[in-house]
Design a protein around this motif. Structure first.
Motif, mmCIF file in Angstrom:
data_model
loop_
_atom_site.group_PDB
_atom_site.id
_atom_site.type_symbol
_atom_site.label_atom_id
_atom_site.label_comp_id
_atom_site.label_asym_id
_atom_site.label_seq_id
_atom_site.Cartn_x
_atom_site.Cartn_y
_atom_site.Cartn_z
ATOM 1 N N LYS A 14 49.249 48.257 52.798
ATOM 2 C CA LYS A 14 48.879 49.215 51.742
ATOM 3 C C LYS A 14 47.768 50.173 52.174
ATOM 4 C CE LYS A 14 47.406 46.050 48.926
ATOM 5 N NZ LYS A 14 47.505 44.781 49.638
ATOM 6 N N THR A 32 40.704 49.395 46.258
ATOM 7 C CA THR A 32 39.935 48.665 45.238
ATOM 8 C C THR A 32 39.592 47.232 45.665
ATOM 9 O OG1 THR A 32 41.975 47.962 44.157
ATOM 10 C CG2 THR A 32 40.941 49.996 43.344
ATOM 11 N N GLY A 33 40.326 46.700 46.655
ATOM 12 C CA GLY A 33 40.060 45.333 47.133
ATOM 13 C C GLY A 33 38.635 45.176 47.638
ATOM 14 N N TYR A 36 36.293 43.680 44.981
ATOM 15 C CA TYR A 36 36.393 42.228 44.787
ATOM 16 C C TYR A 36 35.725 41.507 45.958
ATOM 17 C CZ TYR A 36 39.376 43.263 40.882
ATOM 18 O OH TYR A 36 39.821 43.739 39.683
ATOM 19 N N ARG A 37 35.912 42.079 47.143
ATOM 20 C CA ARG A 37 35.293 41.483 48.342
ATOM 21 C C ARG A 37 33.765 41.572 48.263
ATOM 22 N NH1 ARG A 37 38.397 40.385 52.699
ATOM 23 N NH2 ARG A 37 40.628 40.685 52.365
ATOM 24 N N VAL A 102 37.765 35.033 48.008
ATOM 25 C CA VAL A 102 37.911 36.266 47.229
ATOM 26 C C VAL A 102 39.006 36.187 46.148
ATOM 27 C CG1 VAL A 102 39.412 37.495 48.894
ATOM 28 C CG2 VAL A 102 37.918 38.795 47.375
ATOM 29 N N SER A 103 40.082 35.449 46.414
ATOM 30 C CA SER A 103 41.145 35.368 45.397
ATOM 31 C C SER A 103 40.668 34.624 44.156
ATOM 32 C CB SER A 103 42.381 34.656 45.955
ATOM 33 O OG SER A 103 43.003 35.461 46.897
ATOM 34 N N ALA A 106 38.532 37.023 42.296
ATOM 35 C CA ALA A 106 39.347 38.073 41.667
ATOM 36 C C ALA A 106 40.158 37.543 40.481
ATOM 37 C CB ALA A 106 40.279 38.703 42.707
ATOM 38 N N ARG A 112 37.230 40.886 36.638
ATOM 39 C CA ARG A 112 38.331 41.864 36.557
ATOM 40 C C ARG A 112 38.028 42.937 35.527
ATOM 41 N NH1 ARG A 112 41.947 40.647 39.965
ATOM 42 N NH2 ARG A 112 42.878 42.654 39.526
ATOM 43 N N GLY A 140 45.678 48.429 45.566
ATOM 44 C CA GLY A 140 45.180 47.143 45.057
ATOM 45 C C GLY A 140 46.309 46.197 44.713
ATOM 46 N N ARG A 141 46.125 45.465 43.593
ATOM 47 C CA ARG A 141 47.144 44.501 43.153
ATOM 48 C C ARG A 141 47.664 44.849 41.754
ATOM 49 N NH1 ARG A 141 45.432 43.260 47.370
ATOM 50 N NH2 ARG A 141 45.414 41.256 48.449
ATOM 51 N N ASP A 142 46.797 45.498 40.958
ATOM 52 C CA ASP A 142 47.121 45.734 39.545
ATOM 53 C C ASP A 142 46.878 47.194 39.168
ATOM 54 O OD1 ASP A 142 44.378 45.793 39.858
ATOM 55 O OD2 ASP A 142 43.948 44.822 37.951
ATOM 56 N N ILE A 143 46.938 48.082 40.146
ATOM 57 C CA ILE A 143 46.593 49.476 39.842
ATOM 58 C C ILE A 143 47.698 50.115 38.990
ATOM 59 C CG2 ILE A 143 45.792 51.683 40.788
ATOM 60 C CD1 ILE A 143 44.010 49.235 41.445
ATOM 61 N N ARG A 191 46.442 32.876 49.260
ATOM 62 C CA ARG A 191 45.967 34.041 48.505
ATOM 63 C C ARG A 191 47.093 34.643 47.674
ATOM 64 N NH1 ARG A 191 43.304 38.006 52.448
ATOM 65 N NH2 ARG A 191 43.217 39.223 50.558
ATOM 66 N N ASP A 195 46.778 35.134 43.739
ATOM 67 C CA ASP A 195 46.859 36.509 43.214
ATOM 68 C C ASP A 195 48.046 36.677 42.251
ATOM 69 O OD1 ASP A 195 44.654 37.211 44.750
ATOM 70 O OD2 ASP A 195 45.819 38.200 46.324
ATOM 71 N N ARG A 198 47.615 34.086 38.761
ATOM 72 C CA ARG A 198 46.447 34.116 37.865
ATOM 73 C C ARG A 198 46.836 34.644 36.478
ATOM 74 N NH1 ARG A 198 44.113 38.858 41.516
ATOM 75 N NH2 ARG A 198 45.146 40.570 40.479
HETATM 76 O O1 DC Z 1 43.464 43.830 49.328
HETATM 77 P P1 DC Z 1 42.390 42.819 49.687
HETATM 78 O O2 DC Z 1 42.895 41.694 50.558
HETATM 79 O O3 DC Z 1 41.175 43.448 50.275
HETATM 80 O O4 DC Z 1 41.961 42.178 48.294
HETATM 81 C C1 DC Z 1 40.967 41.200 48.209
HETATM 82 C C2 DC Z 1 41.219 40.324 46.991
HETATM 83 O O5 DC Z 1 41.011 41.081 45.805
HETATM 84 C C3 DC Z 1 42.599 39.704 46.873
HETATM 85 O O6 DC Z 1 42.483 38.337 46.539
HETATM 86 C C4 DC Z 1 43.257 40.414 45.746
HETATM 87 C C5 DC Z 1 42.119 40.953 44.939
HETATM 88 N N1 DC Z 1 42.411 42.260 44.348
HETATM 89 C C6 DC Z 1 42.806 42.264 43.044
HETATM 90 O O7 DC Z 1 42.947 41.205 42.437
HETATM 91 N N2 DC Z 1 43.022 43.450 42.408
HETATM 92 C C7 DC Z 1 42.887 44.610 43.071
HETATM 93 N N3 DC Z 1 43.105 45.755 42.421
HETATM 94 C C8 DC Z 1 42.506 44.615 44.430
HETATM 95 C C9 DC Z 1 42.282 43.410 45.047
#
Ligand code: DC
Length: 257
Positions: A14, A32-33, A36-37, A102-103, A106, A112, A140-143, A191, A195, A198
């Motif tokens: 990504k 955006t990750g 969270y990091r 990190v997971s 997050a 969140r 990200g994951r939830d954008i 992870r 992710d 959750r």
């Molecule tokens: O993309 P990444 O590996 O840098 O993300 C780090 C952690 O943050 C991963 O566990 C997922 C979480 N994350 C999230 O829950 N929502 C996002 N928008 C971006 C990352």
């Protein structure tokens, strides 16, 4: 609104793809990750237990995460510079100890809520062209599902976990570090599971996302595929490679949130 969202599991490509798309469209690139990091890094620094949800939530609410475009002196392969209290934590947030927790961080609902709010604000500002850029690519994951559901172009990137582990191993070796394939694979599986399972904003494609399977495609092929979609969905024009600046600007949680 000129916003492109790119979601998908860890190491699906990504950031590499999103960064190049942003450069070619003169959009802000925002991974955006890193936020969270940064929270995970801060709780390790403060020696807080990652399962202490109240303490972790408070850290996220009080933390000021600064994200800026790398200066020429900072050009070491980074896409953005991340700081907390003036300390450069760009590489520290990609360490194994941050990866490990990190997971869990997050998955914390207060974390969140706070980070999504800041991310949405950055996305709305830059998506409307008010931040000095023509638009925004947010990764990200939830954008596409939660942070910017109104984005006109949503991408969901997929690749088998073994392929993602191979890519992660290559990235780590390129940085001159040693890593173990089996360990990376185990970490990624763990992870992915946290992710996607959750309760709040789990990893999943938005209903209207374009799903792109990246196995067997080059980065350039995927970038080109997204640029074609951007031109038709957003009505923007891609700037030829030779005309793009050497680095795309990145989001600043401090000055653009
Ligand atoms: O993309 P990444 O590996 O840098 O993300 C780090 C952690 O943050 C991963 O566990 C997922 C979480 N994350 C999230 O829950 N929502 C996002 N928008 C971006 C990352």
């Amino acid at each position: 609104m000129n916003a492109i969202t790119i979601d998908g599991p860890a190491a699906s490509g990504k950031s590499t793809v999103g960064y190049q798309v942003a450069q070619q469209l003169n959009f802000l690139f925002f991974d955006t990750g890193v936020m969270y990091r940064a929270v995970a890094w801060a709780i390790l620094e403060e020696e807080i237990d990652s399962s202490d949800s109240d303490a972790v939530g408070s850290v996220a609410e009080e933390l000021s995460i600064e994200i800026s475009s790398p200066t020429s002196e900072q050009a070491d392969g980074r896409q953005a510079t991340v700081r907390i209290g003036g300390q450069d934590i760009t590489w520290a947030i990609h360490s194994r100890r941050v990866d490990r927790i990190v997971s869990v961080v997050a998955a914390n609902s207060r974390v969140r809520q706070e980070l999504s709010r800041q991310q949405r604000s950055i996305g709305m500002t830059h998506g409307s062209g008010e931040g000095g850029k023509a638009g925004v690519v947010m990764v990200g994951r939830d954008i596409g599902t939660v942070v910017l559901p109104e984005a006109p172009l949503k991408i969901y990137m997929l690749a088998p976990v073994e392929e993602r582990a191979r890519r992660r191993l290559r990235e780590i070796s390129l940085r001159g570090k040693e890593a173990d394939f089996a360990q990376i694979l185990t970490d990624l599986r763990r992870r992915d599971e946290i992710d996607s399972q959750r309760a709040v904003a789990p990893l999943r494609p938005a209903e209207d996302a374009y799903q792109i399977q990246t196995l067997g495609s080059s980065v350039q092929q995927i970038v080109d595929q997204i640029l074609v979609l951007a031109v038709s969905r957003l009505g923007v024009e891609a700037v030829p490679d030779s005309e793009t600046a050497s680095s795309a600007d990145s989001a600043s949680g401090a000055d653009q949130a």
